[in-house]
Design an enzyme around this catalytic site. Structure first.
Site, PDB file in Angstrom:
ATOM      1  N   ASP A   9      13.657   9.294   8.116  1.00 51.65           N
ATOM      2  CA  ASP A   9      13.736   9.692   6.620  1.00 51.65           C
ATOM      3  C   ASP A   9      14.378   8.141   6.068  1.00 51.65           C
ATOM      4  O   ASP A   9      15.519   8.073   6.575  1.00 51.65           O
ATOM      5  CB  ASP A   9      14.592  10.688   6.319  1.00 51.65           C
ATOM      6  CG  ASP A   9      14.737  11.053   4.826  1.00 51.65           C
ATOM      7  OD1 ASP A   9      14.374   9.956   3.910  1.00 51.65           O
ATOM      8  OD2 ASP A   9      15.282  12.014   4.515  1.00 51.65           O
ATOM      9  N   ILE A  10      13.604   7.406   5.559  1.00 50.97           N
ATOM     10  CA  ILE A  10      14.095   6.200   5.154  1.00 50.97           C
ATOM     11  C   ILE A  10      15.282   6.245   4.239  1.00 50.97           C
ATOM     12  O   ILE A  10      16.338   5.570   3.889  1.00 50.97           O
ATOM     13  CB  ILE A  10      12.990   5.189   4.445  1.00 50.97           C
ATOM     14  CG1 ILE A  10      13.505   3.779   4.110  1.00 50.97           C
ATOM     15  CG2 ILE A  10      12.681   5.831   3.090  1.00 50.97           C
ATOM     16  CD1 ILE A  10      12.213   2.767   3.834  1.00 50.97           C
ATOM     17  N   ASN A  23       5.275   3.221  -7.969  1.00 49.05           N
ATOM     18  CA  ASN A  23       3.894   3.040  -8.732  1.00 49.05           C
ATOM     19  C   ASN A  23       4.800   2.060  -9.738  1.00 49.05           C
ATOM     20  O   ASN A  23       5.560   1.462  -9.925  1.00 49.05           O
ATOM     21  CB  ASN A  23       3.605   4.350  -9.431  1.00 49.05           C
ATOM     22  CG  ASN A  23       4.618   5.141 -10.184  1.00 49.05           C
ATOM     23  OD1 ASN A  23       5.225   4.171 -11.024  1.00 49.05           O
ATOM     24  ND2 ASN A  23       4.971   6.261  -9.970  1.00 49.05           N
ATOM     25  N   GLY A  31       5.558  11.400  -2.393  1.00 43.52           N
ATOM     26  CA  GLY A  31       5.953  10.854  -1.394  1.00 43.52           C
ATOM     27  C   GLY A  31       7.469   9.942  -1.154  1.00 43.52           C
ATOM     28  O   GLY A  31       8.263  10.670  -1.467  1.00 43.52           O
ATOM     29  N   VAL A  32       7.371   8.923  -0.648  1.00 42.79           N
ATOM     30  CA  VAL A  32       8.520   8.225  -0.481  1.00 42.79           C
ATOM     31  C   VAL A  32       8.869   7.908  -1.863  1.00 42.79           C
ATOM     32  O   VAL A  32      10.317   8.089  -1.884  1.00 42.79           O
ATOM     33  CB  VAL A  32       8.418   6.937   0.353  1.00 42.79           C
ATOM     34  CG1 VAL A  32       7.640   5.844   0.005  1.00 42.79           C
ATOM     35  CG2 VAL A  32       9.707   6.640   1.160  1.00 42.79           C
ATOM     36  N   ASP A  33       8.520   7.810  -2.737  1.00 50.61           N
ATOM     37  CA  ASP A  33       8.919   7.131  -4.012  1.00 50.61           C
ATOM     38  C   ASP A  33       9.851   8.345  -4.772  1.00 50.61           C
ATOM     39  O   ASP A  33      10.873   8.273  -5.023  1.00 50.61           O
ATOM     40  CB  ASP A  33       7.762   6.784  -5.071  1.00 50.61           C
ATOM     41  CG  ASP A  33       8.097   6.207  -6.263  1.00 50.61           C
ATOM     42  OD1 ASP A  33       9.422   5.858  -6.566  1.00 50.61           O
ATOM     43  OD2 ASP A  33       7.281   6.289  -7.222  1.00 50.61           O
ATOM     44  N   THR A 117       0.177   3.528   1.948  1.00 51.89           N
ATOM     45  CA  THR A 117      -0.731   4.336   2.982  1.00 51.89           C
ATOM     46  C   THR A 117      -0.805   5.647   2.702  1.00 51.89           C
ATOM     47  O   THR A 117      -1.667   6.622   2.904  1.00 51.89           O
ATOM     48  CB  THR A 117      -0.187   4.122   4.136  1.00 51.89           C
ATOM     49  OG1 THR A 117       0.997   4.831   4.214  1.00 51.89           O
ATOM     50  CG2 THR A 117      -0.514   2.707   4.610  1.00 51.89           C
ATOM     51  N   GLY A 118      -0.088   6.378   1.554  1.00 53.84           N
ATOM     52  CA  GLY A 118      -0.081   7.430   1.412  1.00 53.84           C
ATOM     53  C   GLY A 118      -1.071   7.948   0.439  1.00 53.84           C
ATOM     54  O   GLY A 118      -2.310   7.654   0.560  1.00 53.84           O
TER      55      GLY A 118
END
Length: 166
Positions: A9-10, A23, A31-33, A117-118
């Protein structure tokens, strides 16, 4: 310059900055955002609202707020359209702009997810090769950690790093 990979987990990494696969609005998403916005708390969104968005292929920097990272670099990668719409150059630009911001703020250690990539659908292996090549060309004195959330994502990033070292 050092480059390594890590699975996990970043949002939990104590580095100078984590990179957000953002975005164009910079106002959060999936996702990560979404994970970064949730972990950083409401002040991140408040600061992002003052930035007026970010063009695809560029990046913006904010505070890290409730994250262990001091900063968040919001990089906007392209939506995959089959590879004939300049996606490779735009993805490289997102990584390059992130590294330029890190250098401008004297950051020594940053972590990247696999941008685009998501939900944006960029092929993971192609994206990983572009990421690694751009990082090797532009990271200078920065230590870079490429973070794959799951096993397959991490393996793809690790393979791209190993190929670049050959």
């Amino acid at each position: 310059m050092r480059i390594s990979t890590r699975q996990g987990d970043i949002t939990r990494l104590a580095v100078d900055a984590i990179v957000n696969a953002a975005n164009r609005t910079l106002l959060g998403g999936g996702g990560v955002d979404g994970a970064i916005h949730r972990a950083a708390g409401p002040l991140l969104l408040e600061e992002c609202r003052t930035l007026g968005g970010c063009p695809t292929g560029e990046a913006r920097i904010t505070g890290g707020y409730d994250l262990p990272a001091r900063y968040v670099i919001h990089a906007v990668g392209p939506v995959w359209q089959g590879g004939m719409a300049g996606e490779d150059a735009l993805l490289a630009g997102a990584y390059r702009h992130s590294l330029l911001l890190a250098q401008a703020h004297d950051l020594a250690r940053i972590a990247f997810p696999a941008i685009s990539t998501g939900i944006y659908g960029f092929p993971a292996e192609r994206a990983a090769r572009i990421a690694v090549a751009t990082i090797l060309d532009h990271a200078a004195d920065i230590e870079v950690i490429l973070v794959g959330f799951d096993g397959p994502g991490h393996a793809t990033l690790r393979q791209a790093v190993e190929e670049a070292r050959r």
